[in-house]
Design an enzyme around this catalytic site. Structure first.
Site, PDB file in Angstrom:
ATOM      1  CG  ASN A 138      -3.418  -0.949 -12.932  1.00  0.00           C
ATOM      2  OD1 ASN A 138      -3.282  -1.142 -11.720  1.00  0.00           O
ATOM      3  ND2 ASN A 138      -2.752  -1.657 -13.836  1.00  0.00           N
ATOM      4  CG  MET A 197      -1.025  -7.956  -7.152  1.00  0.00           C
ATOM      5  SD  MET A 197      -0.455  -7.204  -8.701  1.00  0.00           S
ATOM      6  CE  MET A 197       1.096  -6.512  -8.193  1.00  0.00           C
ATOM      7  NE  ARG A 198     -10.036 -11.588  -6.942  1.00  0.00           N
ATOM      8  CZ  ARG A 198     -10.308 -12.875  -7.108  1.00  0.00           C
ATOM      9  NH1 ARG A 198      -9.398 -13.773  -6.838  1.00  0.00           N
ATOM     10  NH2 ARG A 198     -11.478 -13.276  -7.540  1.00  0.00           N
ATOM     11  CG  LEU A 199      -8.361 -10.446 -15.211  1.00  0.00           C
ATOM     12  CD1 LEU A 199      -7.310  -9.488 -15.753  1.00  0.00           C
ATOM     13  CD2 LEU A 199      -8.348 -11.748 -16.013  1.00  0.00           C
ATOM     14  CG  LEU A 200     -10.780  -5.433 -11.571  1.00  0.00           C
ATOM     15  CD1 LEU A 200     -10.570  -3.950 -11.844  1.00  0.00           C
ATOM     16  CD2 LEU A 200     -11.593  -5.640 -10.296  1.00  0.00           C
ATOM     17  N   GLY A 211       0.779  -1.234   0.000  1.00  0.00           N
ATOM     18  CA  GLY A 211       0.000   0.000   0.000  1.00  0.00           C
ATOM     19  C   GLY A 211       0.811   1.285   0.000  1.00  0.00           C
ATOM     20  CG  ASN A 249       1.608   3.303  -5.761  1.00  0.00           C
ATOM     21  OD1 ASN A 249       2.002   4.314  -6.338  1.00  0.00           O
ATOM     22  ND2 ASN A 249       2.200   2.138  -5.905  1.00  0.00           N
ATOM     23  CG  HIS A 281       2.274  -2.551 -15.149  1.00  0.00           C
ATOM     24  ND1 HIS A 281       2.040  -3.721 -14.466  1.00  0.00           N
ATOM     25  CD2 HIS A 281       3.234  -2.831 -16.066  1.00  0.00           C
ATOM     26  CE1 HIS A 281       2.818  -4.666 -14.948  1.00  0.00           C
ATOM     27  NE2 HIS A 281       3.551  -4.165 -15.911  1.00  0.00           N
TER      28      HIS A 281
HETATM   29  C1  GAR Z   1       3.255  -1.200  -7.542  1.00  0.00           C
HETATM   30  O1  GAR Z   1       4.588  -1.251  -7.947  1.00  0.00           O
HETATM   31  C2  GAR Z   1       2.343  -1.299  -8.744  1.00  0.00           C
HETATM   32  O2  GAR Z   1       2.890  -0.682  -9.873  1.00  0.00           O
HETATM   33  C3  GAR Z   1       2.245  -2.797  -8.922  1.00  0.00           C
HETATM   34  O3  GAR Z   1       2.103  -3.272  -7.613  1.00  0.00           O
HETATM   35  C4  GAR Z   1       2.887  -2.465  -6.742  1.00  0.00           C
HETATM   36  C5  GAR Z   1       2.091  -2.142  -5.500  1.00  0.00           C
HETATM   37  O4  GAR Z   1       2.882  -1.509  -4.556  1.00  0.00           O
HETATM   38  N1  GAR Z   1       1.156  -3.161  -9.765  1.00  0.00           N
HETATM   39  C6  GAR Z   1       1.231  -4.118 -10.703  1.00  0.00           C
HETATM   40  O5  GAR Z   1       2.201  -4.806 -10.877  1.00  0.00           O
HETATM   41  C7  GAR Z   1      -0.014  -4.269 -11.564  1.00  0.00           C
HETATM   42  N2  GAR Z   1       0.205  -5.242 -12.559  1.00  0.00           N
HETATM   43  P1  GAR Z   1       2.219  -0.839  -3.269  1.00  0.00           P
HETATM   44  O6  GAR Z   1       1.307  -1.900  -2.644  1.00  0.00           O
HETATM   45  O7  GAR Z   1       3.386  -0.546  -2.375  1.00  0.00           O
HETATM   46  O8  GAR Z   1       1.457   0.374  -3.705  1.00  0.00           O
END
Ligand code: GAR
Length: 224
Positions: A108, A91-94, A13, A15, A110
């Site tokens: 989103n 991390m789940r497909l919607l 979390g 972000n 990435h």
């Molecule tokens: C982030 O790096 C985000 O870009 C990635 O998960 C991480 C979550 O970090 N998302 C993906 O890979 C989507 N395919 P956080 O929980 O510290 O925000």
């Protein structure tokens, strides 16, 4: 009126924390109505609770299938009054049903320069491939994994011999800047999607981003 958002996350979390911090600093005009996710023990919930944000931790393994899980998620999000769904390490497909419930209102982030290296290990996959520039992308969400019209991208040079931890740390630091920025553009209603292209209206404050910066890595040498 602040933009009402729901954050969906499965992990640490950081972000979500960046949104909380930017909002506290008065830089992000959003009202975080809900933090929801599929892993009840995920760090994102402790962060949300510490900030006094309502949480909804649904264990996906307790549901018979994706659709029933997504329906419950949609119900909680609707109840929260959120207008925009912000995926932050979700991390789940919607399902198609979830996306049509919030058509055009899901974004989103990435950790790679999409459309290259989608998926759960995008950052590691890019490094293993040997790219010279990696980075991160914020985009509107389509049904395919890590796909949809791009809002903002940041490029990060990959240093020779760099390991995954080091590169991901630098990418994360940029995620925490570009994601709140994208969200603030949405809060200011400055984004328009035409086909695959996302247009950003100029800032009402009159400040324009400078031309560039452009980035070539490894750097060009004299004469080129
Ligand atoms: C982030 O790096 C985000 O870009 C990635 O998960 C991480 C979550 O970090 N998302 C993906 O890979 C989507 N395919 P956080 O929980 O510290 O925000």
């Amino acid at each position: 009126m602040p933009l009402k958002i729901a954050i969906l996350a499965s992990g640490n979390g950081t972000n979500a924390q960046a949104f909380i911090d930017k909002r506290r600093a008065g830089l992000l005009d959003v009202d975080i109505r809900l933090v929801a996710g599929n892993r009840p023990g995920a760090g994102v919930f402790a962060r949300a609770q510490a900030a006094g944000i309502p949480c909804c931790a649904l264990d996906h393994t307790a549901f018979p299938d994706r659709l029933s899980f997504d329906r419950e998620l949609v119900r909680h999000i609707r109840e929260s009054g959120a207008e925009l769904i912000v995926l932050a390490g979700y991390m789940r497909l919607l399902s198609a049903e979830f996306l049509s419930a919030f058509a055009g209102r899901v974004i989103n982030i990435h950790p790679a320069l999409l459309p290259s290296f989608p998926g759960v290990h995008g950052g590691a996959d890019a490094l293993a491939y040997g790219v010279k520039l990696s980075g991160c992308t914020v985009h509107f969400v389509e049904e395919k994994v890590d796909s949809g019209p791009v809002i903002i991208q940041a490029a990060v040079p990959v240093n020779a011999g760099e390991d995954e931890d080091s590169l991901m740390q630098r990418i994360h630091a940029l995620e925490h800047r570009i994601y709140p920025q994208a969200l603030q553009w949405l809060a200011e209603e400055r984004l328009t999607v035409r086909g695959r292209h996302v247009h950003l209206a100029p800032s009402p404050k009159g400040k324009q981003a400078p031309d560039g910066p452009w980035l070539v890595w490894p750097p060009l040498e004299e004469g080129f």
